[in-house]
Design an enzyme around this catalytic site. Structure first.
Site, PDB file in Angstrom:
ATOM      1  N   SER A 218       0.949  -1.290   0.365  1.00 36.18           N
ATOM      2  CA  SER A 218      -0.146  -0.225   0.124  1.00 36.18           C
ATOM      3  C   SER A 218       1.063   1.367  -0.044  1.00 36.18           C
ATOM      4  O   SER A 218       1.794   1.119   0.719  1.00 36.18           O
ATOM      5  CB  SER A 218      -0.331  -0.157   1.336  1.00 36.18           C
ATOM      6  OG  SER A 218      -2.091  -0.886   0.910  1.00 36.18           O
TER       7      SER A 218
HETATM    8  N1  SAH Z   1      -1.097  -4.587   4.062  1.00 31.48           N
HETATM    9  C1  SAH Z   1      -0.409  -4.936   2.542  1.00 31.48           C
HETATM   10  C2  SAH Z   1      -1.654  -4.231   1.214  1.00 31.48           C
HETATM   11  C3  SAH Z   1      -1.916  -5.677   0.838  1.00 31.48           C
HETATM   12  S1  SAH Z   1      -2.911  -5.844  -0.730  1.00 31.48           S
HETATM   13  C4  SAH Z   1       0.668  -3.930   3.019  1.00 31.48           C
HETATM   14  O1  SAH Z   1       0.713  -3.053   3.209  1.00 31.48           O
HETATM   15  O2  SAH Z   1       1.538  -4.548   1.959  1.00 31.48           O
HETATM   16  C5  SAH Z   1      -4.128  -6.813  -0.422  1.00 31.48           C
HETATM   17  C6  SAH Z   1      -3.578  -7.991   0.360  1.00 31.48           C
HETATM   18  O3  SAH Z   1      -5.574  -8.648   0.714  1.00 31.48           O
HETATM   19  C7  SAH Z   1      -3.302  -9.376  -0.623  1.00 31.48           C
HETATM   20  O4  SAH Z   1      -1.719  -9.598  -0.322  1.00 31.48           O
HETATM   21  C8  SAH Z   1      -4.089 -10.192  -0.690  1.00 31.48           C
HETATM   22  O5  SAH Z   1      -3.400 -10.999  -1.413  1.00 31.48           O
HETATM   23  C9  SAH Z   1      -5.103 -10.123   1.173  1.00 31.48           C
HETATM   24  N2  SAH Z   1      -6.179 -10.001   0.449  1.00 31.48           N
HETATM   25  C10 SAH Z   1      -7.034 -10.271  -0.645  1.00 31.48           C
HETATM   26  N3  SAH Z   1      -8.418 -10.742   0.220  1.00 31.48           N
HETATM   27  C11 SAH Z   1      -8.044 -11.709   1.000  1.00 31.48           C
HETATM   28  C12 SAH Z   1      -8.775 -12.269   1.838  1.00 31.48           C
HETATM   29  N4  SAH Z   1     -10.071 -12.503   1.475  1.00 31.48           N
HETATM   30  N5  SAH Z   1      -8.669 -12.716   3.090  1.00 31.48           N
HETATM   31  C13 SAH Z   1      -6.679 -12.133   3.877  1.00 31.48           C
HETATM   32  N6  SAH Z   1      -6.269 -11.619   2.348  1.00 31.48           N
HETATM   33  C14 SAH Z   1      -6.906 -11.033   1.289  1.00 31.48           C
END
Ligand code: SAH
Length: 214
Positions: A64
């Site tokens: 993010s």
């Molecule tokens: N907080 C992270 C954001 C990553 S993007 C950072 O700063 O790097 C969002 C993430 O949510 C991805 O890794 C994706 O795989 C995860 N995601 C999507 N749907 C999900 C779900 N139902 N349960 C858990 N994780 C999920």
């Protein structure tokens, strides 16, 4: 893992930028200033670690944007002792920001196995120890560990998952970007057994929150 004076200097600039963009929460400012974002970036993109943008990580996901991380964390209004659930561990950067706060119990869930494994290894290397790091579908929350004082969803949800509202403590905050193509940052505060306050905080863009599919 190194954290050179150059990285530290770039980080101070990033903190300054976030303050200019309106981030005021002291805990958030301290956290962004202390967590080396370059540890969480993909190899090859390290040079961009302190640019205020989202970047690709494995499995077609993104780390993010720092402003988004700061904005969401600020909305959580964290207090010492809070039990916090993060949905979407991804690179682990947001998790590390939460861990930089004093006395939080942090639970984090990721549903892409490749990312889960990679970030788990990284946490071991940098000695970051969340209370629980779970591979699974965060759409359901973590009923066994509920209630939570704060829940942060770091992927865009077409609608608010009911289980997450259910797993909030009274007084608990859920910060979630809601919408399909673009998302509206939304905060729910549980004011009673069956009552919630809902406020919105403008448009953001996230990768989708996956519900029962890959
Ligand atoms: N907080 C992270 C954001 C990553 S993007 C950072 O700063 O790097 C969002 C993430 O949510 C991805 O890794 C994706 O795989 C995860 N995601 C999507 N749907 C999900 C779900 N139902 N349960 C858990 N994780 C999920």
């Amino acid at each position: 893992m190194n954290d050179s004076t150059k990285h530290q200097g770039q980080r101070r600039q990033l903190v300054k930028l976030l303050e200019e963009k309106g981030i005021q929460d002291k805990g958030v400012i301290t956290a962004v200033g202390s967590v080396p974002r370059h540890w969480f970036m993909d190899v090859g993109l390290e040079a961009y670690s302190y640019v205020d943008k989202a970047y690709p990580i494995d499995a077609n996901q993104t780390i993010s944007q720092p402003y988004t991380v700061a904005f969401q964390t600020q909305l959580l209004e964290l207090k010492i002792g809070d039990k916090v659930l993060e949905i979407g561990t991804g690179s682990g950067y947001q998790t590390a920001i939460l861990m930089a706060f004093e006395g939080l119990k942090v639970f984090t869930v990721e549903r892409q196995q490749e990312l889960f494994k990679k970030t788990k290894l990284l946490f071991k290397k940098i000695r970051l120890r969340p209370k629980k790091m779970i591979f699974g579908d965060g759409y359901r929350g973590l009923p066994d560990h509920a209630p939570f004082d704060a829940i942060i969803v770091t992927a865009g949800a077409a609608e608010v998952p009911k289980p997450l509202l259910k797993q909030l403590a009274i007084g608990g905050r859920l910060v979630i970007p809601v919408g399909e193509k673009k998302q509206i940052m939304t905060r729910y505060v549980r004011t009673g057994e069956k009552s919630f306050d809902r406020k919105t905080y403008g448009n953001f863009r996230f990768v989708p929150l996956l519900n029962n599919k890959n």
